[in-house]
Enzyme design. Sequence first.
Site, PDB file in Angstrom:
ATOM      1  N   TYR A  83       7.056   3.683  10.431  1.00 49.98           N
ATOM      2  CA  TYR A  83       7.317   2.235  10.429  1.00 49.98           C
ATOM      3  C   TYR A  83       7.902   1.701   9.124  1.00 49.98           C
ATOM      4  CZ  TYR A  83       2.514   2.382   8.510  1.00 49.98           C
ATOM      5  OH  TYR A  83       1.386   2.672   7.781  1.00 49.98           O
ATOM      6  N   HIS A 121      -2.304   3.747   6.234  1.00 47.21           N
ATOM      7  CA  HIS A 121      -3.343   2.757   6.548  1.00 47.21           C
ATOM      8  C   HIS A 121      -4.738   3.348   6.335  1.00 47.21           C
ATOM      9  CE1 HIS A 121      -5.867   0.016   8.781  1.00 47.21           C
ATOM     10  NE2 HIS A 121      -6.153   0.950   9.653  1.00 47.21           N
ATOM     11  N   ARG A 137       0.874  -1.180   0.000  1.00 45.40           N
ATOM     12  CA  ARG A 137       0.000   0.000   0.000  1.00 45.40           C
ATOM     13  C   ARG A 137       0.899   1.215   0.000  1.00 45.40           C
ATOM     14  NH1 ARG A 137      -0.146   1.835   5.274  1.00 45.40           N
ATOM     15  NH2 ARG A 137      -0.392  -0.025   6.514  1.00 45.40           N
TER      16      ARG A 137
END
Lengths: 370, 325
Positions: free
Chosen positions: A283, A273, A269
């Site tokens: 992250y 999120h 992706r």
Amino acid sequence: MAANKSQQLDPKKTLQEIEEKFEMFQILNEEGKIVNEEANPNLSDEELVELMSRMVFTRILDQRSISLNRQGRLGFYAPTAGQEASQLASQFALEKEDFILPGYRDVPQIVWHGLPLYQAFLFSRGHFMGNQIPEDVNVFPPQIIIGAQFIQAAGVALGMQKRGKKAIAITYTGDGGSSQGDFYEGINFAGAYRSPAVFIVQNNQYAISTPRELQTSAKTIAQKGIAAGIPSVQVDGMDPLAVYVATKDARERAINGEGPSLIETVCYRFGPHTMAGDDPTRYRTSDTDSVWEKRDPLVRFRLYLEAKGIWNEAKEEEIIEKAKEEIKEAIKKADAAPKQKVTDLINIMYEENPYNLDEQLAYYTEKESK
Amino acid sequence: MAQLTMIQAITEALRTELKNDENVLVFGEDVGVNGGVFRATEGLQKEFGEDRVFDTPLAESGIGGLAVGLALQGFRPVPEIQFFGFVFEVMDSISGQLARMRFRTGGAYNAPVTIRSPFGGGVHTPEMHADSLELLMTSTPGVKVVIPSTPYDAKGLLISAIRDNDPVIFLEHMKLYRSFRGEVPEEEYTIPLGKADVKREGSDLTIISYGAMVHESLKAAEELEKEGHSVEVIDLRTIQPLDIETIIASVEKTNRAIVVQEAQKQAGIAANVVAEITERAILSLEAPVLRVAAPDTVYPFSQAETVWLPGVKDIVETAKKVLTF
């Protein structure tokens, strides 16, 4: 003595042998070249152009949704860029009578399966009319509880089997979702009944921030299907042809009475999120991002179609304009939806209101009339 | 008229609806050849086939998911959760999914699902079998919760539950399954959900209860009558939604009430009844409305359950407090 025992009993070797069998299936590589001619589904030029158009449309939809969200004109939104091949090529392998149970990132599939776009926007805005699925559209609203759609897909598939339908239930989750108990229960139930279900795990490498390798010690997510006794495959989830073939095959097996399948699509992706404050730089690194950007499904499919002489910049511009126009129209239609009232919500709890809701209806009718 | 146990009446109701509606499906752990661990589905697979009455893999959440999916395909699922103590495994399917199906789809889909499950204390089961967990259900908007106390009620209520177009949780007290027989007509009949039953008429005190505690309440009413008190006993039958009309009419007549539940006191079915009476009929009351309930511990190990469970003595004592207030 010990040596003898280990010769007879070598579970490590069994595991290794199974894991070695799960090689990633690919047809179209990053340069837009067919690397597996034997598996090429040989879609017609028209079909290839249609699939590419949908992928371009959906990338624009993603970009517009993100910007509308930032302007406060859309609510909850989970970005989809990078997953177009996994999402749209799998839906492209379906028939209208197939039933989709999406996760919350899987709005593009249900839109291409027939849900009017303005309803997808109403869903994002938190209006109940967004989930009022039209009668002839075979989809369930996006699932919020990760994994719940897997056990429900087993139920829909069992129902289709009992009705003697030549159709499948198809459902989607992510790499994180494959850690849920409901993931295992869903594939196991469908396997036990040999129901016509196709379970797709879009392994986009991160469950919010938790990396794929922290979800499981299994080398692939696909191999989890082995324990349920169902055919399973790992495909390049940024290769639309590989995703299409894997889904089409699984669908064929399902409607021929051969039971469910599990497909892991390895993808990425590009965005956060969701638009509710997730910051991917916490992250993952830009180095990782750029490795995956090279695998972009749109880039390789564009190269492939251009080389075939069936796609060019003008065609792409035309789709982009069309997407912008349709999105504008859909937003207008969503804006025209009646304001949501508590009284509307009271009236969709039960077929008939019990006394408590009747009393509350009277109270809110009065309150909302002011 | 046949004299049936409650479990036989339940089988009768399932048979009636399996016959009436080909969309009715009965499934769960061991409900097929085995006829269910309590024999509620005895003979049904043989009569209706494996397509209509079938076993599931051993996973309650999966059973809940099947119910959701089958409802989406237009079926009328009647799953069994083998013991209601296992409900925690299927809470999302019930409270997160079935209860919200009509709501979250704006009426595009609904969930005509009846979940049957045995529960209740006094039969010396292992842990997690006997708990009264009905509060988990009554605090979930979108479901109806039914608990019958007699074979006659069980049949009529279960038929209504299966025909209802919204999810119904149908809880069957294990102690009542075979402890007595009652008259049950062979023909089909329904008892409306949300309608309480006055099991005994009286004028001095109303006891409001449900499930196995209805029988303890009736025994208590007899004892109290020996001492000159005329006691009315209301069996709620459906604990969500409540039958407010019947409750309030009775309290306005007797002016005194107690509420009896088998669940722990903090599991507030009785508390809800007390609140409703207070809001609607406080000026009719001659005394506070008191509760009889189990203590607020985890359900006890079976050696202690006879003391732990509310009984006739507790009910009589509490009733006297209210009668002499």
